[in-house]
Write a protein that holds these residues in place. Sequence first.
Motif, PDB file in Angstrom:
ATOM      1  N   ARG A   8       0.748  -1.677  -0.444  1.00  0.00           N
ATOM      2  CA  ARG A   8      -0.083   0.508   0.082  1.00  0.00           C
ATOM      3  C   ARG A   8       0.695   1.592  -0.301  1.00  0.00           C
ATOM      4  NH1 ARG A   8      -4.017   1.155   3.599  1.00  0.00           N
ATOM      5  NH2 ARG A   8      -2.722   1.412   5.195  1.00  0.00           N
ATOM      6  N   GLY A   9       0.487   2.477  -0.520  1.00  0.00           N
ATOM      7  CA  GLY A   9       0.797   3.438  -0.291  1.00  0.00           C
ATOM      8  C   GLY A   9       0.560   4.437  -1.502  1.00  0.00           C
ATOM      9  N   PRO A  10       0.861   5.986  -0.881  1.00  0.00           N
ATOM     10  CA  PRO A  10      -0.240   6.816  -1.911  1.00  0.00           C
ATOM     11  C   PRO A  10       0.988   6.385  -3.224  1.00  0.00           C
ATOM     12  CG  PRO A  10       1.607   7.687  -0.505  1.00  0.00           C
ATOM     13  CD  PRO A  10       1.517   6.184   0.286  1.00  0.00           C
ATOM     14  N   ILE A  11       0.215   7.560  -4.508  1.00  0.00           N
ATOM     15  CA  ILE A  11       0.330   7.825  -5.229  1.00  0.00           C
ATOM     16  C   ILE A  11       2.680   7.858  -5.534  1.00  0.00           C
ATOM     17  CG2 ILE A  11       1.178   8.991  -7.758  1.00  0.00           C
ATOM     18  CD1 ILE A  11      -2.071  10.259  -7.503  1.00  0.00           C
ATOM     19  N   HIS A  77      -3.491   1.033  -3.367  1.00  0.00           N
ATOM     20  CA  HIS A  77      -3.321   2.874  -2.984  1.00  0.00           C
ATOM     21  C   HIS A  77      -3.593   3.055  -1.364  1.00  0.00           C
ATOM     22  CE1 HIS A  77      -2.940   5.386  -6.384  1.00  0.00           C
ATOM     23  NE2 HIS A  77      -3.493   4.496  -6.999  1.00  0.00           N
ATOM     24  N   SER A  78      -3.044   3.400  -0.872  1.00  0.00           N
ATOM     25  CA  SER A  78      -3.415   3.896   0.590  1.00  0.00           C
ATOM     26  C   SER A  78      -4.364   4.647   1.446  1.00  0.00           C
ATOM     27  CB  SER A  78      -2.306   3.812   1.501  1.00  0.00           C
ATOM     28  OG  SER A  78      -1.463   5.178   1.321  1.00  0.00           O
ATOM     29  N   SER A  79      -4.907   5.309   0.810  1.00  0.00           N
ATOM     30  CA  SER A  79      -5.973   6.597   0.883  1.00  0.00           C
ATOM     31  C   SER A  79      -7.433   5.866   0.654  1.00  0.00           C
ATOM     32  CB  SER A  79      -6.359   7.312  -0.155  1.00  0.00           C
ATOM     33  OG  SER A  79      -6.794   7.142  -1.406  1.00  0.00           O
ATOM     34  N   LEU A 102       3.379  -1.131   4.107  1.00  0.00           N
ATOM     35  CA  LEU A 102       2.906   0.892   3.452  1.00  0.00           C
ATOM     36  C   LEU A 102       4.292   1.395   3.675  1.00  0.00           C
ATOM     37  CD1 LEU A 102       0.578   3.294   3.635  1.00  0.00           C
ATOM     38  CD2 LEU A 102       1.078   3.518   5.835  1.00  0.00           C
ATOM     39  N   LEU A 103       4.195   2.068   2.337  1.00  0.00           N
ATOM     40  CA  LEU A 103       5.496   2.616   1.503  1.00  0.00           C
ATOM     41  C   LEU A 103       4.834   4.079   1.781  1.00  0.00           C
ATOM     42  CD1 LEU A 103       6.256   0.454  -1.868  1.00  0.00           C
ATOM     43  CD2 LEU A 103       7.299  -0.015   1.342  1.00  0.00           C
ATOM     44  N   TYR A 104       5.489   4.825   2.557  1.00  0.00           N
ATOM     45  CA  TYR A 104       5.265   6.117   2.844  1.00  0.00           C
ATOM     46  C   TYR A 104       5.814   7.049   2.837  1.00  0.00           C
ATOM     47  CZ  TYR A 104       0.988   9.337   4.734  1.00  0.00           C
ATOM     48  OH  TYR A 104       0.599  10.119   4.692  1.00  0.00           O
ATOM     49  N   PRO A 105       6.798   7.502   1.626  1.00  0.00           N
ATOM     50  CA  PRO A 105       7.984   8.309   1.415  1.00  0.00           C
ATOM     51  C   PRO A 105       7.708   9.816   2.433  1.00  0.00           C
ATOM     52  CG  PRO A 105       7.462   7.490  -1.106  1.00  0.00           C
ATOM     53  CD  PRO A 105       6.540   6.653   1.235  1.00  0.00           C
ATOM     54  N   PRO A 106       7.872  10.820   2.240  1.00  0.00           N
ATOM     55  CA  PRO A 106       7.746  12.103   2.864  1.00  0.00           C
ATOM     56  C   PRO A 106       7.277  12.196   1.264  1.00  0.00           C
ATOM     57  CG  PRO A 106       9.769  11.932   3.522  1.00  0.00           C
ATOM     58  CD  PRO A 106       9.513  10.612   2.662  1.00  0.00           C
ATOM     59  N   LEU A 107       5.737  13.530   1.433  1.00  0.00           N
ATOM     60  CA  LEU A 107       5.035  13.822   0.558  1.00  0.00           C
ATOM     61  C   LEU A 107       6.272  14.366  -0.904  1.00  0.00           C
ATOM     62  CD1 LEU A 107       2.654  14.685  -1.154  1.00  0.00           C
ATOM     63  CD2 LEU A 107       2.329  16.860  -0.338  1.00  0.00           C
ATOM     64  N   ASN A 108       6.908  15.251  -0.410  1.00  0.00           N
ATOM     65  CA  ASN A 108       8.135  16.518  -1.301  1.00  0.00           C
ATOM     66  C   ASN A 108       8.539  14.549  -2.324  1.00  0.00           C
ATOM     67  OD1 ASN A 108       9.639  15.330   0.740  1.00  0.00           O
ATOM     68  ND2 ASN A 108      11.079  17.206  -0.062  1.00  0.00           N
ATOM     69  N   VAL A 109       8.538  13.935  -2.056  1.00  0.00           N
ATOM     70  CA  VAL A 109       9.639  13.534  -2.518  1.00  0.00           C
ATOM     71  C   VAL A 109       8.587  12.118  -3.559  1.00  0.00           C
ATOM     72  CG1 VAL A 109      10.637  10.210  -2.130  1.00  0.00           C
ATOM     73  CG2 VAL A 109      11.103  12.040  -0.200  1.00  0.00           C
ATOM     74  N   CYS A 110       7.246  11.970  -2.947  1.00  0.00           N
ATOM     75  CA  CYS A 110       6.173  12.128  -3.968  1.00  0.00           C
ATOM     76  C   CYS A 110       5.957  12.615  -5.364  1.00  0.00           C
ATOM     77  CB  CYS A 110       4.816  11.001  -3.624  1.00  0.00           C
ATOM     78  SG  CYS A 110       5.130  10.224  -2.432  1.00  0.00           S
ATOM     79  N   ILE A 111       5.928  13.762  -5.207  1.00  0.00           N
ATOM     80  CA  ILE A 111       5.914  14.781  -5.902  1.00  0.00           C
ATOM     81  C   ILE A 111       7.352  14.642  -6.779  1.00  0.00           C
ATOM     82  CG2 ILE A 111       6.150  17.757  -5.872  1.00  0.00           C
ATOM     83  CD1 ILE A 111       4.191  17.686  -3.418  1.00  0.00           C
ATOM     84  N   ILE A 146       5.651  -0.187   8.034  1.00  0.00           N
ATOM     85  CA  ILE A 146       5.403   1.412   7.191  1.00  0.00           C
ATOM     86  C   ILE A 146       7.191   1.063   7.083  1.00  0.00           C
ATOM     87  CG2 ILE A 146       5.383   3.649   7.688  1.00  0.00           C
ATOM     88  CD1 ILE A 146       2.955   3.360   9.826  1.00  0.00           C
ATOM     89  N   PHE A 147       7.423   1.215   5.832  1.00  0.00           N
ATOM     90  CA  PHE A 147       8.310   1.825   5.299  1.00  0.00           C
ATOM     91  C   PHE A 147       8.811   3.371   4.122  1.00  0.00           C
ATOM     92  CE2 PHE A 147       8.377  -2.537   4.934  1.00  0.00           C
ATOM     93  CZ  PHE A 147       9.120  -2.945   4.760  1.00  0.00           C
ATOM     94  N   ASN A 148       9.150   4.054   5.472  1.00  0.00           N
ATOM     95  CA  ASN A 148       8.555   5.382   5.382  1.00  0.00           C
ATOM     96  C   ASN A 148       9.898   6.130   4.840  1.00  0.00           C
ATOM     97  OD1 ASN A 148       9.794   6.231   7.679  1.00  0.00           O
ATOM     98  ND2 ASN A 148       8.283   6.747   8.577  1.00  0.00           N
ATOM     99  N   ASP A 149      11.793   5.331   4.905  1.00  0.00           N
ATOM    100  CA  ASP A 149      12.841   5.798   4.568  1.00  0.00           C
ATOM    101  C   ASP A 149      12.899   6.186   3.198  1.00  0.00           C
ATOM    102  OD1 ASP A 149      15.773   6.847   4.687  1.00  0.00           O
ATOM    103  OD2 ASP A 149      16.203   5.631   5.479  1.00  0.00           O
TER     104      ASP A 149
END
Length: 166
Positions: A8-11, A77-79, A102-111, A146-149
């Motif tokens: 799971r994770g955001p775009i 998608h995680s949402s 859950l793959l959840y890197p910082p928002l700026n990384v996804c952008i 959760i993997f957020n790094d």
Amino acid sequence: MKKIILIRGPICSGKSAVAGLLFKKNNNSSLIDEDILKRTIERTKTPKWRSGLAFETALFLAEKLMRRKRTIIADIHSSKKDRYVGYKKLADKYNYTLHSFLLYPPLNVCIERNKLRDIPDVAYKISRKNIEKYWKSLYKVAGEQIFNDPKIRPSSIANEILKIIR
């Protein structure tokens, strides 16, 4: 052991990359990528009905594969709570163990990843607004790893997941 592995994770969080690596490393597994199903249904725009139809198709496919005792690897998608709940119901019905990551890197990384992303069969761009919306509307799953790094490579995440599920 019968398993469903949810990535799971955001775009632009790396879901497809990790799910693809897990698929390659797991014999008797099948990969269900809802984004591929959505693009198969409609690739030039994103009508609201497309996502629902792709999800129904994903669950139908998962159920058929579970009857054949396949390990299911799904990229979702995680949402979207209904995505998690749909796979959870199937896991319960067929006595599968559900593993959710859950793959959840910082928002700026996804952008930033979205700027580099090139999907040849898609005729539209994913907006920053949509990335922010999906990133902020996280459905939390209790006990989920959760993997957020953002520095962790997909191959390292896949290897860590393999250690956890075996």
